[in-house]
Motif scaffolding. Structure first.
Motif, mmCIF file in Angstrom:
data_model
loop_
_atom_site.group_PDB
_atom_site.id
_atom_site.type_symbol
_atom_site.label_atom_id
_atom_site.label_comp_id
_atom_site.label_asym_id
_atom_site.label_seq_id
_atom_site.Cartn_x
_atom_site.Cartn_y
_atom_site.Cartn_z
ATOM 1 N N LEU A 64 -3.015 -6.274 2.264
ATOM 2 C CA LEU A 64 -3.939 -5.513 3.104
ATOM 3 C C LEU A 64 -4.649 -4.452 2.266
ATOM 4 C CD1 LEU A 64 -5.074 -4.759 5.930
ATOM 5 C CD2 LEU A 64 -3.108 -3.215 6.165
ATOM 6 N N GLN A 65 -3.898 -3.748 1.440
ATOM 7 C CA GLN A 65 -4.505 -2.719 0.602
ATOM 8 C C GLN A 65 -5.426 -3.337 -0.442
ATOM 9 O OE1 GLN A 65 -1.904 -0.006 -1.803
ATOM 10 N NE2 GLN A 65 -2.997 1.586 -0.668
ATOM 11 N N GLN A 66 -5.060 -4.479 -0.998
ATOM 12 C CA GLN A 66 -5.916 -5.155 -1.958
ATOM 13 C C GLN A 66 -7.255 -5.549 -1.340
ATOM 14 O OE1 GLN A 66 -3.248 -8.318 -3.085
ATOM 15 N NE2 GLN A 66 -2.524 -7.254 -4.921
ATOM 16 N N CYS A 67 -7.265 -5.743 -0.023
ATOM 17 C CA CYS A 67 -8.492 -6.114 0.692
ATOM 18 C C CYS A 67 -9.207 -4.900 1.279
ATOM 19 C CB CYS A 67 -8.164 -7.115 1.793
ATOM 20 S SG CYS A 67 -7.670 -8.734 1.179
ATOM 21 N N GLY A 68 -8.828 -3.706 0.867
ATOM 22 C CA GLY A 68 -9.515 -2.501 1.315
ATOM 23 C C GLY A 68 -8.974 -1.900 2.586
ATOM 24 N N GLY A 69 -7.922 -2.465 3.137
ATOM 25 C CA GLY A 69 -7.306 -1.913 4.344
ATOM 26 C C GLY A 69 -6.377 -0.750 4.022
ATOM 27 N N LYS A 70 -5.943 -0.071 5.060
ATOM 28 C CA LYS A 70 -5.060 1.091 4.905
ATOM 29 C C LYS A 70 -3.680 0.737 5.477
ATOM 30 C CE LYS A 70 -4.716 6.069 5.899
ATOM 31 N NZ LYS A 70 -4.866 6.496 4.484
ATOM 32 N N PRO A 71 -2.662 0.607 4.633
ATOM 33 C CA PRO A 71 -1.327 0.244 5.119
ATOM 34 C C PRO A 71 -0.546 1.458 5.635
ATOM 35 C CG PRO A 71 -1.658 -0.357 2.791
ATOM 36 C CD PRO A 71 -2.707 0.643 3.168
ATOM 37 N N ILE A 72 0.163 1.256 6.729
ATOM 38 C CA ILE A 72 1.143 2.231 7.208
ATOM 39 C C ILE A 72 2.529 1.613 7.079
ATOM 40 C CG2 ILE A 72 2.029 3.534 9.182
ATOM 41 C CD1 ILE A 72 -0.758 3.698 10.290
ATOM 42 N N GLY A 118 -1.558 8.128 -0.866
ATOM 43 C CA GLY A 118 -2.434 9.271 -1.098
ATOM 44 C C GLY A 118 -3.246 9.590 0.134
ATOM 45 N N ASP A 119 -4.319 10.323 -0.069
ATOM 46 C CA ASP A 119 -5.169 10.779 1.032
ATOM 47 C C ASP A 119 -6.482 10.013 1.129
ATOM 48 O OD1 ASP A 119 -3.290 12.781 1.643
ATOM 49 O OD2 ASP A 119 -4.140 14.108 0.114
ATOM 50 N N PRO A 121 -9.174 6.785 1.810
ATOM 51 C CA PRO A 121 -9.374 5.966 3.015
ATOM 52 C C PRO A 121 -8.522 4.702 3.061
ATOM 53 C CG PRO A 121 -11.297 5.870 1.559
ATOM 54 C CD PRO A 121 -10.428 6.963 1.048
ATOM 55 N N SER A 122 -8.167 4.142 1.908
ATOM 56 C CA SER A 122 -7.322 2.948 1.903
ATOM 57 C C SER A 122 -5.952 3.208 1.280
ATOM 58 C CB SER A 122 -8.022 1.795 1.164
ATOM 59 O OG SER A 122 -8.258 2.141 -0.182
ATOM 60 N N ASP A 123 -5.620 4.480 1.088
ATOM 61 C CA ASP A 123 -4.294 4.822 0.562
ATOM 62 C C ASP A 123 -3.241 4.655 1.651
ATOM 63 O OD1 ASP A 123 -5.250 5.369 -1.935
ATOM 64 O OD2 ASP A 123 -5.351 7.541 -1.648
ATOM 65 N N ALA A 124 -2.076 4.201 1.247
ATOM 66 C CA ALA A 124 -0.980 3.990 2.197
ATOM 67 C C ALA A 124 -0.380 5.320 2.638
ATOM 68 C CB ALA A 124 0.097 3.121 1.558
ATOM 69 N N ILE A 125 0.181 5.311 3.836
ATOM 70 C CA ILE A 125 0.944 6.452 4.334
ATOM 71 C C ILE A 125 2.281 5.959 4.852
ATOM 72 C CG2 ILE A 125 -1.071 7.857 4.905
ATOM 73 C CD1 ILE A 125 -0.674 7.083 7.835
ATOM 74 N N LEU A 126 3.269 6.827 4.870
ATOM 75 C CA LEU A 126 4.601 6.494 5.352
ATOM 76 C C LEU A 126 4.927 7.392 6.544
ATOM 77 C CD1 LEU A 126 7.660 5.572 3.259
ATOM 78 C CD2 LEU A 126 7.934 7.295 5.040
ATOM 79 N N VAL A 127 5.347 6.772 7.647
ATOM 80 C CA VAL A 127 5.601 7.478 8.898
ATOM 81 C C VAL A 127 6.966 7.055 9.417
ATOM 82 C CG1 VAL A 127 4.714 7.913 11.225
ATOM 83 C CG2 VAL A 127 3.111 7.415 9.382
ATOM 84 N N ASP A 128 7.636 7.942 10.126
ATOM 85 C CA ASP A 128 8.934 7.634 10.734
ATOM 86 C C ASP A 128 8.786 7.705 12.246
ATOM 87 O OD1 ASP A 128 11.595 7.599 11.691
ATOM 88 O OD2 ASP A 128 12.339 8.596 9.891
ATOM 89 N N ASN A 129 9.133 6.614 12.950
ATOM 90 C CA ASN A 129 8.938 6.614 14.405
ATOM 91 C C ASN A 129 9.922 7.503 15.160
ATOM 92 O OD1 ASN A 129 11.303 5.040 14.517
ATOM 93 N ND2 ASN A 129 10.222 3.137 15.023
ATOM 94 N N ASP A 130 10.914 8.041 14.447
ATOM 95 C CA ASP A 130 11.790 9.008 15.105
ATOM 96 C C ASP A 130 11.010 10.253 15.520
ATOM 97 O OD1 ASP A 130 14.556 9.628 15.886
ATOM 98 O OD2 ASP A 130 14.388 11.255 14.435
ATOM 99 N N GLU A 131 9.882 10.472 14.867
ATOM 100 C CA GLU A 131 9.039 11.624 15.156
ATOM 101 C C GLU A 131 8.607 11.665 16.620
ATOM 102 O OE1 GLU A 131 4.631 13.307 13.765
ATOM 103 O OE2 GLU A 131 5.764 11.940 12.459
ATOM 104 N N TRP A 132 8.346 10.500 17.195
ATOM 105 C CA TRP A 132 7.934 10.483 18.608
ATOM 106 C C TRP A 132 8.964 9.842 19.532
ATOM 107 C CZ3 TRP A 132 4.880 8.078 14.822
ATOM 108 C CH2 TRP A 132 4.984 6.685 14.725
#
Length: 421
Positions: A64-72, A118-119, A121-132
């Motif tokens: 997905l990132q190789q194709c310009g998408g933003k992975p979560i 990173g920050d 447009p297509s940089d990955a981010i890491l999120v934890d669903n325990d947050e919500w």
């Protein structure tokens, strides 16, 4: 390797990594809009590391990132407290909050090798669903989310139906998992503009539930993509071996053992695994998979080195390849074979080979060691062990201060004594 965003599904198809898509034409159109498409995959924190069975999903985020998408990368700190019933005959072990947090710390490190964070447009981010998820109030959740789910439909989903058909217990806690995963998708859409959920084929029902929930609650147009279940040509499940799981964290499995896992790929799987688990171009893969006889081993070595470089880094991969070359081709005992340790006090007294293999974690149990010995599959210092009660001691140490343990011709380690503290 990069590709245009609209090529995402085509890339997955070419890489043998596409199984199902909820609306392929509309998803292609979304990519063609020119903005980074945000997509996610969830990983529950049931162990301190992911294993090779999760690698296809990690590679899907990479594609997905190789194709310009933003992975979560969605860590399931919340859903791990419930347990995914998909593909299981029994409930998962209930882990404490501290165990889940510790497992999450181990898993986080894996993704840095495969994705750029990173920050951008297509940089990955890491999120934890325990947050919500841990902030949800039960009755309001049931009123807002639960009313959109039909129990009649839920019990027809494979994750539930197969457990019931086998007359295996399914707790009410696990029955809620589908609602929570669907809610994750909607929450990620609200917070991050996430439009795509990806996962294995066993997650299709849960993914479709999230797509439908987004439409019902927020009028969202969400998408789901699944990858095929990966088994070897002989039917074995990916990521499991006689010695245990093939972990992705180097502190749970050495780069050498990881390299060896890929080197031992079955002949019929080489081309498929090169496409799924490496970034090699199609022309090179076609050349490698066309090799015949003994030359096919060169393709397996290339697969092992490329796959290990992604997970452990290029330096570790080439070191593992060199260790294997010296061990198997040059007949040397390479000092950088995996190192294992056993109490010096035990070796001074003498310890059964089967027990030593288990205590040093070369094998998962003494019973497995005895099974191998019965089949003449375990060697000490290149000598076949024939008696499971045979003792090894300090007298068996080679000049380098180690005892070489081997399973057949494929797995080796150096057992060294350590002083008791």
């Amino acid at each position: 390797m990069t590709a245009r965003g609209s090529d995402f599904l085509s890339l997955l198809e070419a890489r043998r990594a596409l199984h199902q898509c909820t609306d392929a034409a509309a998803l292609r159109a979304l990519f063609d809009e020119g903005k980074p498409v945000v997509g996610y995959i969830g990983f529950d924190c049931t162990a301190p590391s992911l294993h090779v069975g999760s690698l296809l999903q990690i590679m899907t985020l990479r594609r997905l990132q190789q194709c310009g998408g933003k992975p979560i990368v969605l860590l399931g700190g919340g859903t791990t407290k419930v347990g995914d019933p998909s593909g299981r005959d029994e409930s998962r072990q209930i882990l404490s909050d501290a165990q889940i947090a510790e497992n999450a710390r181990g898993i986080r490190k894996i993704f840095e090798r495969f994705l750029t964070f990173g920050d951008g447009p297509s940089d990955a981010i890491l999120v934890d669903n325990d947050e919500w998820l841990s902030e949800l109030r039960y009755v309001p959740f049931l009123r807002e989310i639960g009313r959109h789910f039909s129990v009649n439909t839920m019990i027809k989903m494979d994750s539930v139906r197969l457990r019931l058909e086998r007359e295996q217990s399914l707790s009410f806690l696990e029955f809620n998992y589908m609602l929570l995963q669907a809610y994750d998708f909607v929450e990620l859409a609200r917070r991050y503009g996430c439009r795509l959920q990806m996962g294995g084929s066993d997650q299709w029902g849960n993914i479709v539930s999230g797509v439908e929930l987004g439409r019902r609650t927020d009028g969202l147009s969400l998408f789901g993509v699944t990858s095929p279940l990966i088994t070897t040509s002989s039917g074995a499940k990916m990521g499991k071996t006689a010695a245990g799981a093939v972990w992705l964290n180097p502190d749970m499995l050495s780069a050498y053992d990881y390299w060896q896992f890929w080197r031992n790929t079955e002949d019929a799987d080489v081309g498929r695994f090169l496409r799924i688990f490496t970034d090699l171009p199609e022309a090179e893969i076609l050349r490698l998979e066309s090799l015949q006889g003994a030359e096919l081993n060169d393709a397996k070595k290339r697969l092992a080195t490329e796959a290990t470089a992604l997970a452990h880094g290029a330096e570790a991969a080439h070191a593992a390849a060199d260790t294997a070359r010296r061990t198997f081709e040059a007949g040397e005992t390479a000092d950088d074979l995996p190192g294992l340790f056993i109490s010096r006090a035990e070796l001074e007294k003498g310890v059964q080979v089967a027990i030593a293999s288990a205590h040093s974690s070369f094998l998962p149990s003494a019973s497995e060691a005895r099974r191998l010995i019965a089949n003449r599959g375990l060697r000490v210092n290149d000598r076949v062990v024939e008696d499971p009660k045979e003792l090894i001691s300090l007298a068996d140490l080679a000049p380098g201060g180690f005892i070489k343990l081997s399973i057949g011709k494929k797995k080796h380690a150096l057992l060294r004594p350590k002083n008791d503290d």
